[in-house]
Every structure is written in C-alpha cells, then in structure tokens.
Design a protein around this motif. Structure first.
Motif, PDB file in Angstrom:
ATOM      1  N   PHE A 218      27.761  -7.168 -50.981  1.00 43.31           N
ATOM      2  CA  PHE A 218      27.905  -6.539 -52.312  1.00 43.31           C
ATOM      3  C   PHE A 218      29.387  -6.175 -52.981  1.00 43.31           C
ATOM      4  CE2 PHE A 218      23.242  -5.776 -51.147  1.00 43.31           C
ATOM      5  CZ  PHE A 218      22.923  -6.816 -51.805  1.00 43.31           C
ATOM      6  N   GLY A 219      30.241  -6.054 -51.751  1.00 46.66           N
ATOM      7  CA  GLY A 219      31.586  -5.730 -52.356  1.00 46.66           C
ATOM      8  C   GLY A 219      31.700  -4.225 -52.543  1.00 46.66           C
ATOM      9  N   VAL A 220      30.807  -3.283 -52.218  1.00 43.11           N
ATOM     10  CA  VAL A 220      30.741  -1.954 -52.308  1.00 43.11           C
ATOM     11  C   VAL A 220      30.387  -1.248 -51.029  1.00 43.11           C
ATOM     12  CG1 VAL A 220      30.604  -1.875 -55.056  1.00 43.11           C
ATOM     13  CG2 VAL A 220      28.656  -1.752 -53.593  1.00 43.11           C
ATOM     14  N   VAL A 221      30.634  -0.045 -50.999  1.00 43.33           N
ATOM     15  CA  VAL A 221      30.183   0.873 -49.851  1.00 43.33           C
ATOM     16  C   VAL A 221      28.585   1.110 -50.131  1.00 43.33           C
ATOM     17  CG1 VAL A 221      30.311   3.329 -48.723  1.00 43.33           C
ATOM     18  CG2 VAL A 221      32.332   1.918 -49.460  1.00 43.33           C
ATOM     19  N   LYS A 222      27.927   0.836 -49.194  1.00 40.97           N
ATOM     20  CA  LYS A 222      26.351   1.103 -49.054  1.00 40.97           C
ATOM     21  C   LYS A 222      26.185   2.611 -49.415  1.00 40.97           C
ATOM     22  CE  LYS A 222      22.016   0.918 -46.207  1.00 40.97           C
ATOM     23  NZ  LYS A 222      21.405   0.400 -45.188  1.00 40.97           N
ATOM     24  N   PRO A 223      25.351   3.057 -50.420  1.00 46.45           N
ATOM     25  CA  PRO A 223      24.857   4.446 -50.630  1.00 46.45           C
ATOM     26  C   PRO A 223      24.259   5.010 -49.700  1.00 46.45           C
ATOM     27  CG  PRO A 223      23.845   3.104 -52.186  1.00 46.45           C
ATOM     28  CD  PRO A 223      24.938   2.228 -51.231  1.00 46.45           C
ATOM     29  N   SER A 224      24.313   6.237 -49.453  1.00 49.26           N
ATOM     30  CA  SER A 224      23.428   7.010 -48.404  1.00 49.26           C
ATOM     31  C   SER A 224      22.180   7.237 -49.096  1.00 49.26           C
ATOM     32  CB  SER A 224      23.992   8.479 -48.072  1.00 49.26           C
ATOM     33  OG  SER A 224      24.162   9.307 -49.165  1.00 49.26           O
ATOM     34  N   LEU A 225      21.038   7.641 -48.224  1.00 48.68           N
ATOM     35  CA  LEU A 225      19.823   7.670 -48.757  1.00 48.68           C
ATOM     36  C   LEU A 225      19.643   8.895 -49.616  1.00 48.68           C
ATOM     37  CD1 LEU A 225      17.550   6.860 -45.745  1.00 48.68           C
ATOM     38  CD2 LEU A 225      18.042   5.284 -47.750  1.00 48.68           C
ATOM     39  N   ASP A 226      20.518   9.980 -49.499  1.00 50.95           N
ATOM     40  CA  ASP A 226      20.511  11.282 -50.587  1.00 50.95           C
ATOM     41  C   ASP A 226      21.593  11.120 -51.403  1.00 50.95           C
ATOM     42  OD1 ASP A 226      22.480  11.635 -48.819  1.00 50.95           O
ATOM     43  OD2 ASP A 226      22.042  13.810 -48.193  1.00 50.95           O
ATOM     44  N   SER A 227      22.256  10.002 -51.628  1.00 48.34           N
ATOM     45  CA  SER A 227      23.175   9.590 -52.751  1.00 48.34           C
ATOM     46  C   SER A 227      22.697  10.212 -54.181  1.00 48.34           C
ATOM     47  CB  SER A 227      23.577   8.393 -52.873  1.00 48.34           C
ATOM     48  OG  SER A 227      24.597   8.086 -53.793  1.00 48.34           O
ATOM     49  N   SER A 228      23.426  10.925 -54.775  1.00 51.56           N
ATOM     50  CA  SER A 228      22.941  11.275 -56.160  1.00 51.56           C
ATOM     51  C   SER A 228      23.544  10.241 -57.267  1.00 51.56           C
ATOM     52  CB  SER A 228      23.618  12.802 -56.419  1.00 51.56           C
ATOM     53  OG  SER A 228      24.938  12.790 -56.676  1.00 51.56           O
ATOM     54  N   GLU A 229      24.048   9.101 -56.708  1.00 47.69           N
ATOM     55  CA  GLU A 229      24.773   8.330 -57.875  1.00 47.69           C
ATOM     56  C   GLU A 229      24.217   6.885 -57.804  1.00 47.69           C
ATOM     57  OE1 GLU A 229      28.776   8.527 -56.711  1.00 47.69           O
ATOM     58  OE2 GLU A 229      29.072  10.540 -57.591  1.00 47.69           O
ATOM     59  N   LEU A 230      22.972   6.747 -57.588  1.00 52.73           N
ATOM     60  CA  LEU A 230      22.214   5.645 -57.404  1.00 52.73           C
ATOM     61  C   LEU A 230      21.273   5.396 -58.865  1.00 52.73           C
ATOM     62  CD1 LEU A 230      21.799   3.129 -55.514  1.00 52.73           C
ATOM     63  CD2 LEU A 230      19.731   4.160 -54.758  1.00 52.73           C
ATOM     64  N   VAL A 231      22.097   4.542 -59.882  1.00 47.90           N
ATOM     65  CA  VAL A 231      21.283   4.461 -61.038  1.00 47.90           C
ATOM     66  C   VAL A 231      21.118   3.102 -61.417  1.00 47.90           C
ATOM     67  CG1 VAL A 231      21.462   4.876 -63.534  1.00 47.90           C
ATOM     68  CG2 VAL A 231      22.439   6.491 -61.961  1.00 47.90           C
ATOM     69  N   PHE A 232      19.858   2.746 -61.693  1.00 47.76           N
ATOM     70  CA  PHE A 232      19.794   1.133 -62.158  1.00 47.76           C
ATOM     71  C   PHE A 232      19.627   0.946 -63.524  1.00 47.76           C
ATOM     72  CE2 PHE A 232      18.148   1.940 -57.869  1.00 47.76           C
ATOM     73  CZ  PHE A 232      18.458   0.795 -57.100  1.00 47.76           C
ATOM     74  N   HIS A 233      20.171  -0.020 -64.122  1.00 47.97           N
ATOM     75  CA  HIS A 233      20.118  -0.401 -65.240  1.00 47.97           C
ATOM     76  C   HIS A 233      20.052  -2.041 -65.500  1.00 47.97           C
ATOM     77  CE1 HIS A 233      24.377  -1.610 -66.004  1.00 47.97           C
ATOM     78  NE2 HIS A 233      24.724  -0.952 -65.143  1.00 47.97           N
ATOM     79  N   CYS A 234      19.807  -2.529 -66.433  1.00 43.45           N
ATOM     80  CA  CYS A 234      19.581  -4.179 -66.845  1.00 43.45           C
ATOM     81  C   CYS A 234      19.700  -4.363 -68.220  1.00 43.45           C
ATOM     82  CB  CYS A 234      18.484  -4.935 -66.167  1.00 43.45           C
ATOM     83  SG  CYS A 234      17.088  -4.320 -66.955  1.00 43.45           S
ATOM     84  N   GLN A 235      20.160  -5.409 -68.854  1.00 44.83           N
ATOM     85  CA  GLN A 235      20.292  -5.763 -70.093  1.00 44.83           C
ATOM     86  C   GLN A 235      19.120  -5.487 -70.996  1.00 44.83           C
ATOM     87  OE1 GLN A 235      22.177  -9.565 -70.963  1.00 44.83           O
ATOM     88  NE2 GLN A 235      22.049  -9.435 -73.050  1.00 44.83           N
ATOM     89  N   MET A 236      18.114  -5.899 -70.707  1.00 40.58           N
ATOM     90  CA  MET A 236      16.716  -5.740 -71.422  1.00 40.58           C
ATOM     91  C   MET A 236      16.073  -4.697 -70.961  1.00 40.58           C
ATOM     92  SD  MET A 236      17.204  -8.036 -73.493  1.00 40.58           S
ATOM     93  CE  MET A 236      15.398  -8.294 -74.453  1.00 40.58           C
ATOM     94  N   GLY A 237      16.097  -4.071 -69.736  1.00 42.07           N
ATOM     95  CA  GLY A 237      15.234  -3.309 -69.174  1.00 42.07           C
ATOM     96  C   GLY A 237      13.847  -3.531 -68.429  1.00 42.07           C
ATOM     97  N   ARG A 238      13.392  -4.755 -67.991  1.00 40.35           N
ATOM     98  CA  ARG A 238      12.333  -4.956 -67.340  1.00 40.35           C
ATOM     99  C   ARG A 238      12.665  -5.022 -65.770  1.00 40.35           C
ATOM    100  NH1 ARG A 238      11.083 -10.974 -69.564  1.00 40.35           N
ATOM    101  NH2 ARG A 238      12.387 -11.407 -67.596  1.00 40.35           N
ATOM    102  N   HIS A 239      13.786  -5.261 -65.477  1.00 41.91           N
ATOM    103  CA  HIS A 239      13.917  -5.180 -63.906  1.00 41.91           C
ATOM    104  C   HIS A 239      14.422  -3.859 -63.333  1.00 41.91           C
ATOM    105  CE1 HIS A 239      14.719  -9.525 -65.224  1.00 41.91           C
ATOM    106  NE2 HIS A 239      13.767  -9.622 -64.429  1.00 41.91           N
ATOM    107  N   ARG A 240      14.884  -3.151 -64.288  1.00 44.29           N
ATOM    108  CA  ARG A 240      15.353  -1.703 -63.788  1.00 44.29           C
ATOM    109  C   ARG A 240      14.432  -0.842 -62.948  1.00 44.29           C
ATOM    110  NH1 ARG A 240      16.471  -0.283 -69.432  1.00 44.29           N
ATOM    111  NH2 ARG A 240      14.507   0.823 -69.999  1.00 44.29           N
TER     112      ARG A 240
END
Length: 68
Positions: A12-34
């Motif tokens: 993915f080209g980024v550091v893997k977030p920790s299980l307690d990360s407070s910065e894990l946010v999902f978004h998508c263009q239409m909203g169905r997949h988030r």
C-alpha cells in the motif's frame, strides 16, 4: 488475512496503522463501500475505525482548505 508490517507497506505504500490508531478513517466517492470497509477493519481488531459520511471530493476539498 492480515499482512505483517513490511508486507503492508510494500503493498500500500504507507505504514501499517496500529490496532488502536486514532487516525483510521474510511471514505469513498459514493459512500457504498466505506461502511463495509469500516466494519471489516473493526472485525480485524482496529478499535477506532471510522466511517466518514462525506464523499471523496468533500474529503479532498476539506484537506485542501486546511492546508491553505
């Protein structure tokens, strides 16, 4: 399946977030997949996974206005 830290970064080209990360946010263009992505992340143990209600364009626009 869970990737180890180096596999995750390689894929993915980024550091893997920790299980307690407070910065894990999902978004998508239409909203169905988030919602599905958020639930999948929570199922994998990410306690603070969030579903951003806006779409990708809104997220991008907010990011641009914050950095200006």
């Amino acid at each position: 399946m869970s990737l180890d830290t180096s596999e995750f970064q390689s894929k993915f080209g980024v550091v893997k977030p920790s299980l307690d990360s407070s910065e894990l946010v999902f978004h998508c263009q239409m909203g169905r997949h988030r919602a599905a992505a958020t639930e999948k992340a929570r199922g994998l143990g990410f306690k603070n996974a969030y579903n951003y209600a806006g779409g990708h364009k809104e997220w991008s626009d907010k990011g641009e206005s914050v950095s200006k």
